[in-house]
Design a protein around this motif. Structure first.
Motif, mmCIF file in Angstrom:
data_model
loop_
_atom_site.group_PDB
_atom_site.id
_atom_site.type_symbol
_atom_site.label_atom_id
_atom_site.label_comp_id
_atom_site.label_asym_id
_atom_site.label_seq_id
_atom_site.Cartn_x
_atom_site.Cartn_y
_atom_site.Cartn_z
ATOM 1 N N SER A 168 36.521 -27.676 -54.181
ATOM 2 C CA SER A 168 37.384 -28.597 -53.668
ATOM 3 C C SER A 168 37.639 -28.457 -52.123
ATOM 4 O O SER A 168 37.366 -27.241 -51.678
ATOM 5 N N PRO A 169 38.351 -29.237 -51.509
ATOM 6 C CA PRO A 169 38.577 -29.124 -50.005
ATOM 7 C C PRO A 169 39.609 -27.909 -49.871
ATOM 8 O O PRO A 169 40.317 -27.546 -50.711
ATOM 9 N N THR A 170 39.655 -27.232 -48.749
ATOM 10 C CA THR A 170 40.688 -26.008 -48.526
ATOM 11 C C THR A 170 40.893 -25.993 -47.156
ATOM 12 O O THR A 170 39.997 -26.447 -46.235
ATOM 13 N N PRO A 171 42.207 -25.542 -46.875
ATOM 14 C CA PRO A 171 42.796 -25.454 -45.485
ATOM 15 C C PRO A 171 42.030 -24.148 -44.905
ATOM 16 O O PRO A 171 42.121 -24.013 -43.631
ATOM 17 N N PHE A 172 41.559 -23.290 -45.542
ATOM 18 C CA PHE A 172 41.018 -22.096 -45.288
ATOM 19 C C PHE A 172 39.350 -22.300 -44.741
ATOM 20 O O PHE A 172 38.693 -22.507 -45.623
ATOM 21 N N ARG A 173 39.245 -22.221 -43.603
ATOM 22 C CA ARG A 173 37.663 -22.622 -43.292
ATOM 23 C C ARG A 173 37.267 -21.915 -42.016
ATOM 24 O O ARG A 173 37.319 -21.975 -41.020
ATOM 25 N N PRO A 174 36.580 -20.654 -42.674
ATOM 26 C CA PRO A 174 36.172 -19.545 -41.588
ATOM 27 C C PRO A 174 34.864 -19.942 -41.093
ATOM 28 O O PRO A 174 34.284 -19.420 -40.119
ATOM 29 N N GLU A 205 35.624 -21.637 -49.386
ATOM 30 C CA GLU A 205 34.811 -22.410 -49.057
ATOM 31 C C GLU A 205 33.358 -21.883 -49.190
ATOM 32 O O GLU A 205 33.023 -20.751 -49.233
ATOM 33 N N VAL A 206 32.197 -22.778 -49.284
ATOM 34 C CA VAL A 206 30.888 -22.485 -49.382
ATOM 35 C C VAL A 206 30.061 -22.755 -48.304
ATOM 36 O O VAL A 206 30.291 -24.006 -47.875
ATOM 37 N N ALA A 207 29.580 -21.967 -47.684
ATOM 38 C CA ALA A 207 28.488 -22.503 -46.553
ATOM 39 C C ALA A 207 27.627 -21.183 -46.317
ATOM 40 O O ALA A 207 27.999 -19.824 -46.564
#
Length: 261
Positions: free
Chosen positions: A251-257, A134-136
């Motif tokens: 892409s979407p991912t289930p890992f969302r820190p 995830e990118v943020a």
């Protein structure tokens, strides 16, 4: 066109080599640990928390500051292991291009931080071995998080050996027993445009737990507040270098820190 293609080839080669060293270095670190989680650092004595051992020759110059920042009061809560104590603190594993590195074990959770002035924050974004990402932004800087399942490995050190199963002319690091767990990583860019190298914060969990929402970014922000070069607002770009637009999540991912599991 030929120069352009050659440049792409060199970029891919560098990324592949760096990725290989990151992977092998992390797995080798797991393979050589003793059951007490030595982590190449000072052990806890008399039931108290471990302290960072002094820097040794050849180790990254930034190790003392990073170990002091990581081995902080309240670390157990920051890494999701409340009630546990620090059992080892040291430099851990590091690569030649890292200017600082430190690793602390809290119960069955190992936390690490490292800094590189050359490795980009999104180096592993396209790696096939990265199962989630995830990118943020973190503290106004581009950042990417990813998770990976760890596996034990046997490392042939090329030394002589004898006895049952040793084989002539081979030396092997014993393979520990049990599940090595899952590693969670967060790489943060130094500058606001993604340039200037990166700071990586990692957690290895051997207790079957997860990196809860916000855990990695919160730990990274605490560490950055105590580290020179990271405790000020980010520069818009690396001086003298072209701007580098942050990359979107592929892409979407289930890992969302950054916003939940």
């Amino acid at each position: 066109m030929r120069d352009y293609v050659a440049g792409i080839g060199r970029t891919i080669a560098v990324r592949a080599v760096v990725g290989m060293f990151v992977l092998v270095g992390g797995l080798f670190w797991h393979a050589v640990q003793d059951p007490g989680g030595r982590a190449d650092g000072a052990r806890a004595e008399d039931g108290g928390p471990a302290v960072c051992r002094p820097i040794q020759e050849g180790e990254p110059a930034g190790y003392p500051a990073m170990c002091a920042a990581l081995n902080r009061p309240g670390l157990a809560e920051l890494v999701g292991a409340p009630g546990e104590r620090v059992v080892s603190a040291g430099v851990g594993s590091y690569s030649p291009w890292e200017t600082g590195a430190a690793q602390v074990r809290v119960g069955k959770v190992k936390a690490a931080v490292s800094e590189s002035r050359t490795v980009p924050y999104d180096l592993l974004l396209d790696s096939a071995r990265v199962s989630a990402r995830e990118v943020a932004p973190v503290a106004g800087r581009p950042a990417v998080a990813y998770a990976e399942q760890l596996h034990w490995m046997t490392v042939n050190l090329g030394t002589g050996g004898s006895g049952p199963g040793s084989g002539s002319g081979s030396g092997r690091v014993p393979v520990p027993q049990g599940d090595p767990g899952t590693a969670y990583h967060l790489m943060v860019a130094r500058n606001a445009d993604g340039s200037g190298g990166s700071l990586e914060v990692s957690l290895w969990r051997e207790d079957g737990g997860f990196a809860d929402s916000g855990l990695l970014p919160a730990l990274a922000e605490k560490l950055m507040a105590d580290l020179d070069g990271w405790n000020a607002p980010p520069l818009p770009a690396e001086p003298g270098q072209p701007t580098r637009p942050p990359r979107p999540s592929p892409s979407p991912t289930p890992f969302r820190p950054f916003g939940g599991r």
